[in-house]
Design a protein around this motif. Structure first.
Motif, PDB file in Angstrom:
ATOM      1  N   ASP A   1       1.745  -0.001   7.407  1.00 55.31           N
ATOM      2  CA  ASP A   1       0.655   0.552   6.614  1.00 55.31           C
ATOM      3  C   ASP A   1      -0.340   1.207   7.567  1.00 55.31           C
ATOM      4  O   ASP A   1      -1.028   0.530   8.331  1.00 55.31           O
ATOM      5  CB  ASP A   1      -0.019  -0.571   5.814  1.00 55.31           C
TER       6      ASP A   1
ATOM      7  N   ALA B   1       1.996   3.583   3.405  1.00 56.10           N
ATOM      8  CA  ALA B   1       2.986   3.228   4.415  1.00 56.10           C
ATOM      9  C   ALA B   1       3.588   4.490   5.024  1.00 56.10           C
ATOM     10  O   ALA B   1       4.057   5.373   4.318  1.00 56.10           O
ATOM     11  CB  ALA B   1       4.077   2.374   3.791  1.00 56.10           C
TER      12      ALA B   1
ATOM     13  N   SER C   1       0.838  -1.197   0.000  1.00 54.44           N
ATOM     14  CA  SER C   1       0.000   0.000   0.000  1.00 54.44           C
ATOM     15  C   SER C   1       0.870   1.242   0.000  1.00 54.44           C
ATOM     16  O   SER C   1       1.921   1.282   0.631  1.00 54.44           O
ATOM     17  CB  SER C   1      -0.906   0.005   1.235  1.00 54.44           C
TER      18      SER C   1
END
Length: 390
Positions: A49, A27, A24
């Motif tokens: 994340d 982060a 993702s």
């Protein structure tokens, strides 16, 4: 035909995925390390994340992302800061990666087929397809009847996008091991993905004859008949069969409550199938089993670099995994072996101390008696070890 004791699950098709969906851009915290092993450069990143409030481990091979895995924080580390948690996980990932490379060199020289397969599982779990394929191919050369290796190597071919090679491999494996239900189920799934529907259902049915309580086969048959019903709406028997196999799969999940209303519509069956398929995937333990195999190999080949702290972490991680709902016989067996090996560390320390010449006359006889006890205990533990299957 037989009924198997419940073991940890291995979802064949789900393991083909690389796990990149875990990455993702949200982060917020990250630590990283670069490791050069042979001709390859491996980049390790441990990221937090913020949107999911989870820690993930990312591995790059020659600048290409090959795996992204969720990292569970040990209960003993939860009270420490986020940076400490990230740094500790980075150290462990780096240690395991370097250890796997050292094991590769040693096992390639003198390892058994089973050891090649076990090391291949670790590489496969990390998305290192080239390294995994090398180990699985060595395993098959040394022991062609090794059933699991056919399935494991076929996963590599599927991830590389060459399903025809996976089919050839699984077909060869089934010819050598016709009574291995897992192989037949895996072959059936690849047939289904390749639109060879007749061959697929034949393999699923054969797998079910070998293991009447095979939840994954029930789900695969549910999917086969759902597809058949969608392709041929006039065939009412297809939906009836899909419902039958779905109910069989549901009965094997004691935590799942069957709907009170009668299941009769295609959409209802499809929805329940997806829910149950996801539940099976969530119980997949291939990651922790790959880690277990790595540590057992390290105990035999890499003890000089295997610290007491590393072994303690491995045991805590495995124990907490079991306590969190993954209480399967094979994982308990790994934990039992792990404690046995851990005990051997202290037995060796005790032996070296008791063999010392630095005891006075009064304690020398006592030290000798204690050493005899240690030696006897060591022999007893070795007998127990020989009875346990790895």
């Amino acid at each position: 035909m037989f009924n198997q004791e419940e073991t940890s699950s291995f979802d064949f098709w789900d393991t083909v995925q690389t796990g990149e969906e875990h990455f993702s851009s949200s982060a917020e915290a990250k630590v990283k390390e670069k490791v050069k092993l042979g001709d390859n450069v491996y980049d390790l990143e441990i990221v937090y994340d913020s949107s999911e409030k989870q820690i993930y481990s990312l591995l790059y091979r020659n600048h290409h992302l090959v795996s992204s895995q969720y990292v569970a924080v040990l209960s003993s580390e939860k009270d420490f800061g986020l940076n400490y948690q990230l740094q500790q996980n980075l150290k462990r990932e780096e240690e395991n990666l370097i250890a796997s490379w050292n094991l590769r060199e040693k096992i390639n020289l003198s390892g058994t087929a089973s050891e090649h397969n076990c090391l291949g599982l670790f590489f496969l779990d990390k998305g290192l397809d080239h390294e995994a394929a090398e180990q699985f191919e060595h395993a098959l050369k040394k022991s062609p009847p090794l059933s699991d290796t056919y399935k494991n190597l076929s996963l590599v071919y599927l991830r590389k996008g060459v399903p025809h090679k996976a089919l050839e491999l699984l077909e060869a494996g089934v010819r050598l091991n016709p009574g291995f239900a897992d192989l037949r189920n895996s072959l059936g799934w690849v047939y289904l993905e390749c639109q060879k529907r007749k061959e697929a259902i034949e393999q699923f049915n054969m797998a079910l004859e070998l293991n009447r309580n095979y939840a994954e086969v029930f789900l695969n048959l549910t999917l086969w008949y759902l597809q058949e019903s969608a392709n041929h709406p006039e065939n009412s028997q297809a939906l009836t069969q899909a419902i039958k196999y779905l109910k069989k799969a549901l009965t094997l999940d004691p935590e799942f409550i069957l709907p009170k209303d009668k299941i009769s519509e295609w959409e209802e069956v499809s929805k329940l199938y997806l829910i149950l398929k996801n539940r099976v995937a969530q119980k997949d333990t291939s990651h922790i089993k790959a880690t277990c195999e790595l540590y057992l190999l390290r105990f035999f080949y890499d003890q000089a670099n295997l610290t007491q702290k590393s072994w303690q972490y491995f045991l805590m991680e495995l124990r907490e995994k079991i306590e969190s709902g993954y209480d399967f016989p094979d994982l308990r067996n790994y934990l039992g072996l792990g404690y046995w090996y851990y005990t051997s560390f202290f037995l060796e320390k005790s032996r070296s101390i008791l063999k010392s010449d630095r005891f006075g006359k009064k304690l020398k006889n006592l030290a000798t008696l204690n050493l005899e006890v240690i030696e006897s205990l060591k022999k007893q533990l070795e007998k127990i070890q020989s009875r346990w299957e790895r």
